[in-house]
Scaffold this active site. Structure first.
Site, short mmCIF file in Angstrom:
data_model
loop_
_atom_site.label_atom_id
_atom_site.label_comp_id
_atom_site.label_asym_id
_atom_site.label_seq_id
_atom_site.Cartn_x
_atom_site.Cartn_y
_atom_site.Cartn_z
N CYS A 294 0.80 -1.22 0.00
CA CYS A 294 0.00 0.00 0.00
C CYS A 294 0.84 1.28 0.00
O CYS A 294 0.39 2.32 -0.48
CB CYS A 294 -0.92 0.01 1.20
SG CYS A 294 -1.47 -1.64 1.67
N HIS B 226 -4.19 6.11 -0.04
CA HIS B 226 -4.29 4.75 -0.55
C HIS B 226 -5.76 4.31 -0.37
O HIS B 226 -6.33 4.42 0.70
CB HIS B 226 -3.36 3.83 0.22
CG HIS B 226 -3.72 2.38 0.12
ND1 HIS B 226 -3.77 1.71 -1.09
CD2 HIS B 226 -4.12 1.49 1.05
CE1 HIS B 226 -4.15 0.47 -0.87
NE2 HIS B 226 -4.37 0.31 0.42
N ASN C 149 -9.48 -2.33 -3.91
CA ASN C 149 -8.18 -2.02 -3.32
C ASN C 149 -7.13 -2.74 -4.13
O ASN C 149 -6.97 -3.96 -4.02
CB ASN C 149 -8.17 -2.48 -1.85
CG ASN C 149 -6.84 -2.25 -1.16
OD1 ASN C 149 -5.81 -2.05 -1.80
ND2 ASN C 149 -6.86 -2.28 0.16
#
Lengths: 333, 77
Positions: A114, A262, A292
């Site tokens: 991330c 993120h 994601n």
């Protein structure tokens, strides 16, 4: 001496996992209700014979074509992935060959999730400032889907696969790259982990561990995420990171025009947004259609939501697996 | 910290449609929009607002906001 983002492109695998399919696979899982919270309705999933290296090549080629870039002008390739094609050789070396880059080009892989894109920008800026490169190709590529257990409906809901390519150089471009704040806490290592398969547990077999209701908890061969711990970590670390980025860039909070974090999931982002008192119009979301995608979330959002659309100072913050975190300012002016 | 303010803070972690339903007695896990993310937000809020880290194993046993409130105030003593 300054470093700029010149260009961003990305690639999404063709196969889409939507809520209808998730509900069919897991009838007791109300996928639509969960989407209300997570903000994720579709995820792209790499084909069985499609790997992060393949996707990286596609994103790289797309960038070169879209912006008419001569591959021979690239003098450094940075490749961010947690899904390397092999233990060795370095996948970036293979990509140098596949993308037709010069053999005088430097190339290396780095393993971050991330926080990967922000670290990639930091490394790129460092290479340029050190006089080691003039044109850096930063590629991110991730296939968390290949780490997720078929019974793990939670992680299936959240994660998507993708790859991106960014050109960073010392020539004036879309964004000037400002100063960075970075951080690490290995104490959180166990909270987002694929334990088996690396050298430490190379041939150890895992088994599905279920709770008393027969619900899936984990399998050490597959991706395990302790949601509570990650939520708690993010809630504590990100506000501190944001303030550090603002300070290290000699700015005030009011100077920030946009915040691009993120894209983990909408609910958690909204929680942090409120904690930081960031108004909704300054806060960027892009996850409905991709989920994601780990190190890809920030560049994909920049490409779709920001470039040529939003002017001013954007504060980037990447945080998660490791634990690792990093933030910086991008400026259009 | 009083029960009313505590209940308000907990209710704010639910989606808007469920917020009016959150009182101190209700079994909050039975609300339509409850899920593990709500649970995480509640624990994070308690940590931010009251400085108390409620272990997940203890949290699972607390069914109503009132029980949660009693747990947190006991720990604070």
């Amino acid at each position: 001496m300054k470093a700029y983002i010149q260009a961003i492109s990305y690639y999404l695998p063709n196969n889409i996992l939507d809520n209808k399919q998730l509900s069919e696979l897991h009838p007791e899982w109300e996928a639509d209700k969960i989407s209300q919270k997570t903000g994720i309705y579709r995820r792209h999933i790499a084909a069985l014979d499609e790997f992060a290296g393949d996707m990286a090549e596609k994103a790289g080629k797309r960038l070169l074509a879209e912006y008419n870039i001569d591959p021979l002008e690239i003098d450094f390739l940075l490749y961010c992935t947690q899904s390397p094609d092999y233990f060795l050789p370095t996948t970036a070396c293979i990509l140098q060959n596949k993308l037709g880059l010069s053999t005088t080009c430097g190339a290396l892989d780095f393993n971050l999730g991330c926080s990967g894109y922000v670290y990639g920008l930091a490394l790129s800026k460092g290479l340029i400032y050190a006089g080691l490169a003039k044109k850096v190709l930063l590629i991110t590529s991730e296939t968390y889907s290949k780490f997720i257990n078929p019974k793990d409906k939670s992680n299936k809901t959240i994660f998507g696969d993708a790859s991106t390519a960014t050109l960073i150089s010392n020539e004036k471009g879309i964004y000037e790259i400002g100063n960075f704040s970075l951080g690490t806490d290995g104490n959180g290592a166990e909270n987002l982990i694929v334990r088996y398969g690396g050298l430490r547990y190379r041939h150890t077999k895992g088994e599905d561990i279920l709770d008393d209701n027969g619900d899936y908890i984990k399998n050490e061969e597959d991706l395990y995420m302790n949601g509570s711990s990650i939520f708690s970590f993010t809630s504590n670390a990100v506000p501190i990171l944001v303030n550090q980025v603002i300070t290290t860039n000699n700015l005030q909070k009011d100077d920030i025009d946009y915040y691009l974090f993120h894209q983990a999931n909408k609910y958690m982002l909204d929680f942090i947004r409120k904690k930081l008192s960031i108004p909704e119009e300054k806060f960027i979301y892009y996850l409905e259609d991709v989920g994601n995608t780990v190190s890809n979330t920030i560049p994909i959002a920049l490409k779709n939501v920001c470039i040529n659309k939003k002017k001013g100072k954007i504060l980037l913050a990447g945080f998660g697996v490791g634990y690792s975190w990093g933030g910086c300012i991008l400026n259009t002016n | 910290m009083d029960l009313q303010n505590f209940t308000k803070k907990i209710s704010e972690q639910f989606l808007e449609e469920d917020q009016p339903k959150v009182d101190s007695e209700i079994e909050f896990r039975k609300l339509p929009t409850w899920d593990s993310l709500t649970g995480m937000a509640i624990l994070a809020t308690i940590q931010d607002e009251y400085g108390i880290n409620v272990p997940v194993d203890d949290f699972i046993k607390l069914k109503s906001v009132k029980e949660l409130y009693n747990y947190v105030t006991n720990l604070k003593k």
